[in-house]
Motif scaffolding. Structure first.
Motif, PDB file in Angstrom:
ATOM      1  N   ALA A 295     -18.260   3.024 -20.826  1.00 53.00           N
ATOM      2  CA  ALA A 295     -18.888   2.962 -22.973  1.00 53.00           C
ATOM      3  C   ALA A 295     -18.031   3.839 -23.464  1.00 53.00           C
ATOM      4  O   ALA A 295     -17.273   3.679 -24.504  1.00 53.00           O
ATOM      5  N   GLY A 296     -17.712   4.880 -23.190  1.00 53.85           N
ATOM      6  CA  GLY A 296     -16.482   6.202 -23.702  1.00 53.85           C
ATOM      7  C   GLY A 296     -15.165   5.375 -23.429  1.00 53.85           C
ATOM      8  O   GLY A 296     -14.700   6.867 -23.868  1.00 53.85           O
ATOM      9  N   LYS A 297     -14.709   5.326 -22.919  1.00 57.21           N
ATOM     10  CA  LYS A 297     -13.187   4.774 -22.105  1.00 57.21           C
ATOM     11  C   LYS A 297     -12.319   4.358 -23.520  1.00 57.21           C
ATOM     12  O   LYS A 297     -12.883   3.351 -24.647  1.00 57.21           O
ATOM     13  N   PRO A 298     -11.322   4.804 -22.861  1.00 53.79           N
ATOM     14  CA  PRO A 298     -10.201   4.433 -24.797  1.00 53.79           C
ATOM     15  C   PRO A 298      -9.751   2.651 -24.688  1.00 53.79           C
ATOM     16  O   PRO A 298     -10.174   2.333 -23.193  1.00 53.79           O
ATOM     17  N   LEU A 299      -9.637   2.223 -25.990  1.00 54.16           N
ATOM     18  CA  LEU A 299      -9.859   0.748 -26.343  1.00 54.16           C
ATOM     19  C   LEU A 299      -9.010   0.303 -24.438  1.00 54.16           C
ATOM     20  O   LEU A 299      -8.565  -1.044 -24.002  1.00 54.16           O
ATOM     21  N   GLU A 300      -7.256   1.037 -24.072  1.00 52.26           N
ATOM     22  CA  GLU A 300      -6.459   0.521 -23.791  1.00 52.26           C
ATOM     23  C   GLU A 300      -6.223   0.849 -22.354  1.00 52.26           C
ATOM     24  O   GLU A 300      -5.783   0.486 -20.940  1.00 52.26           O
ATOM     25  N   SER A 301      -7.868   1.626 -21.825  1.00 52.90           N
ATOM     26  CA  SER A 301      -8.302   1.738 -20.596  1.00 52.90           C
ATOM     27  C   SER A 301      -8.262   0.321 -19.703  1.00 52.90           C
ATOM     28  O   SER A 301      -9.163  -0.691 -19.942  1.00 52.90           O
ATOM     29  N   GLU A 302      -8.313   0.121 -18.693  1.00 52.80           N
ATOM     30  CA  GLU A 302      -8.595  -0.515 -17.843  1.00 52.80           C
ATOM     31  C   GLU A 302      -9.676  -0.641 -16.871  1.00 52.80           C
ATOM     32  O   GLU A 302     -10.079  -1.061 -15.809  1.00 52.80           O
TER      33      GLU A 302
END
Length: 58
Positions: A13-20
């Motif tokens: 849930a806290g991952k950056p938007l560009e993270s896969e």
């Protein structure tokens, strides 16, 4: 150390938007059914995921 379902969900849930980074459906599905308040409760999240896994095993 292996993360429990609660920790895995919060990492996702806290991952950056560009993270896969992905979350297994076995965690996402039962957590998505919880109320927003219950998603903040470690015990409720882990219990929901455990129940979901038991039902899938049947």
């Amino acid at each position: 150390m292996k993360q429990d379902a609660f920790d895995q969900r919060w990492e996702w849930a806290g991952k950056p938007l560009e993270s896969e980074l992905a979350i297994p459906v076995e965690i996402w599905r039962p957590v998505a059914k919880l109320s927003p308040e219950d998603r903040l409760d470690c015990q409720k999240v882990n219990e929901a995921v455990a129940r979901h896994k038991e039902l899938d095993a049947d």
